[in-house]
Design an enzyme around this catalytic site. Structure first.
Site, short mmCIF file in Angstrom:
data_model
loop_
_atom_site.label_atom_id
_atom_site.label_comp_id
_atom_site.label_asym_id
_atom_site.label_seq_id
_atom_site.Cartn_x
_atom_site.Cartn_y
_atom_site.Cartn_z
N ALA A 22 32.55 31.69 51.67
CA ALA A 22 31.30 32.39 52.69
C ALA A 22 31.21 33.07 52.96
CB ALA A 22 29.71 31.41 53.12
N GLU A 43 35.34 25.93 47.24
CA GLU A 43 34.60 24.88 46.90
C GLU A 43 33.84 25.41 45.59
OE1 GLU A 43 32.71 25.42 50.64
OE2 GLU A 43 31.79 23.48 50.47
N GLU A 86 37.25 25.99 57.85
CA GLU A 86 35.58 26.06 57.96
C GLU A 86 35.93 25.56 59.90
OE1 GLU A 86 35.92 25.41 55.02
OE2 GLU A 86 34.07 25.92 53.79
N GLY A 100 33.88 28.41 50.94
CA GLY A 100 32.91 28.62 49.72
C GLY A 100 33.77 28.69 49.01
N1 COA Z 1 33.52 36.84 55.12
C1 COA Z 1 33.67 37.87 55.21
N2 COA Z 1 34.42 39.06 54.79
C2 COA Z 1 35.69 38.44 55.12
C3 COA Z 1 35.62 37.09 54.56
C4 COA Z 1 35.03 36.40 54.67
N3 COA Z 1 35.35 35.25 53.65
N4 COA Z 1 37.54 36.90 54.43
C5 COA Z 1 37.71 38.45 54.03
N5 COA Z 1 36.95 39.29 54.54
C6 COA Z 1 37.49 40.44 54.67
C7 COA Z 1 37.73 40.97 55.71
O1 COA Z 1 36.81 40.82 57.14
C8 COA Z 1 38.38 42.26 55.68
O2 COA Z 1 37.44 43.49 55.64
P1 COA Z 1 38.17 44.51 56.99
O3 COA Z 1 38.36 45.15 55.42
O4 COA Z 1 35.89 45.20 56.71
O5 COA Z 1 38.09 44.27 57.44
C9 COA Z 1 38.58 42.27 54.49
O6 COA Z 1 37.76 41.43 53.63
C10 COA Z 1 39.79 42.16 54.35
O7 COA Z 1 40.52 40.87 54.69
P2 COA Z 1 41.60 40.70 56.02
O8 COA Z 1 41.42 39.94 56.70
O9 COA Z 1 41.44 42.24 56.53
O10 COA Z 1 43.12 40.27 54.53
P3 COA Z 1 44.49 39.92 54.87
O11 COA Z 1 45.13 39.92 53.75
O12 COA Z 1 45.16 40.38 56.76
O13 COA Z 1 43.74 38.50 55.38
C11 COA Z 1 42.47 35.88 54.46
C12 COA Z 1 42.82 37.76 54.35
C13 COA Z 1 41.63 35.29 53.69
C14 COA Z 1 43.03 34.95 55.28
C15 COA Z 1 41.75 36.16 55.66
O14 COA Z 1 41.08 37.74 55.15
C16 COA Z 1 40.42 35.12 56.09
O15 COA Z 1 40.98 33.96 56.57
N6 COA Z 1 39.52 35.02 55.78
C17 COA Z 1 38.45 33.90 55.78
C18 COA Z 1 38.34 33.30 55.02
C19 COA Z 1 37.56 31.70 55.45
O16 COA Z 1 37.50 31.44 56.96
N7 COA Z 1 36.94 31.90 54.34
C20 COA Z 1 36.09 30.82 55.06
C21 COA Z 1 34.38 30.59 55.67
S1 COA Z 1 33.95 29.50 55.54
#
Ligand code: COA
Length: 265
Positions: A72, A121, A141, A118
């Site tokens: 999400a 999910e 989460e 999400g």
């Molecule tokens: N919501 C909003 N933005 C997100 C996102 C999310 N769930 N997941 C990634 N992004 C965005 C990042 O903020 C980043 O944006 P920016 O370039 O403007 O800073 C972009 O996507 C790239 O992500 P980044 O974190 O820089 O890539 P990474 O390769 O270092 O890491 C992940 C990848 C997937 C491990 C990491 O993005 C992450 O942990 N995301 C959240 C996952 C999460 O907790 N999801 C559950 C939500 S309930």
């Protein structure tokens, strides 16, 4: 009627080739995270697909080569100001996932990278999951002080059992494609998840469409019932299948040693 691939969405895209429709979540800059607009567009797209008798299988995937859906949209969590807001957010996400899960056609998730929160999910609301070799799946989460709210606590434990589901949800760890395959979280692993999903779709499309939808319904409704009630549902669905022309065609084709030509009637 509007062709599915003529629909004008901002964050999702639909491509249709014959009976296979591919719905791509298209916000690569946010790793395809699901914001309110995306959830709304997925719901609209799913409603359009229900209306389109030509589509026999739906594949859901993510744009780009890094993510299926990274969860999400965490930036939008700032708008959650009350218990009521939080509950509404979960209900709106659950509604979209349930629309996918109850589609009468088979739905395949082509998990082409991160499927977190999400995103996992969303994949869990599909019938079959194909992961790319480099995919990472998880429900992180609790690292945000949350729990899965788009169906994950329920669908993951039904799919892989409460023990394995609790491990994933309590540790928040990401699993690689091979481990996901071993635990039954995904059905196939391939270098190119979308290509493999298309192959699986082609195999499914050889079968009788009404029977496919009845299988889905029997499994879905049966999972929420006791064995006796589930067996009754199965018998009801079986009865409906025997009333189709495709049943006559399938039996006739077998007995005459020819391929069946199903019409979905
Ligand atoms: N919501 C909003 N933005 C997100 C996102 C999310 N769930 N997941 C990634 N992004 C965005 C990042 O903020 C980043 O944006 P920016 O370039 O403007 O800073 C972009 O996507 C790239 O992500 P980044 O974190 O820089 O890539 P990474 O390769 O270092 O890491 C992940 C990848 C997937 C491990 C990491 O993005 C992450 O942990 N995301 C959240 C996952 C999460 O907790 N999801 C559950 C939500 S309930």
């Amino acid at each position: 009627m509007t062709q599915l691939d003529e629909l004008d969405f901002n964050t999702v895209q639909i491509d249709q080739h014959g009976p296979i429709a591919v719905l791509t979540i298209n916000r690569p800059k946010a790793l395809n995270a699901l914001n309110a607009e995306t959830l709304g567009e997925i719901a609209q797209a799913v409603d359009m697909i229900i209306e389109d008798a030509e589509v026999g299988v739906l594949i859901i995937t993510g744009a780009g080569d890094r993510a299926f859906v990274a969860g999400a949209d965490i930036a939008e969590f700032k708008q959650v100001q009350s218990v009521y807001d939080g509950r509404e957010l979960a209900l709106s996400g659950q509604d979209v996932m349930s629309r996918i899960a109850t589609l009468p056609i088979p739905v395949i998730a082509a998990v082409n990278g991160y499927a977190l929160g999400g995103g996992l999910e969303l994949a869990l609301a599909c019938d079959i999951r194909v992961a790319s070799t480099g995919a990472r799946l998880g429900l992180p989460e609790v690292t945000l002080g949350l729990l899965p709210g788009f169906g994950g606590t329920q669908r993951l434990s039904r799919l892989i059992g409460a023990g394995r589901a609790l491990d994933l949800m309590l540790t928040a760890r990401q699993v690689r494609a091979d481990e996901a395959l071993a635990m039954g979280l995904v059905n196939y692993v391939a270098d190119d998840a979308l290509m493999k999903a298309r192959e699986v779709a082609e195999v499914i499309l050889k079968n009788a469409p009404i029977a496919l939808s009845l299988v889905k319904e029997a499994v879905r409704r049966g999972l929420d019932s006791g064995l006796d009630a589930g067996l009754e549902i199965e018998a009801d669905m079986f009865g409906l299948a025997t009333a189709t022309k495709d049943f006559q065609e399938g039996v006739d084709a077998f007995l005459n040693k020819r391929p069946a030509a199903f019409q979905g009637e």
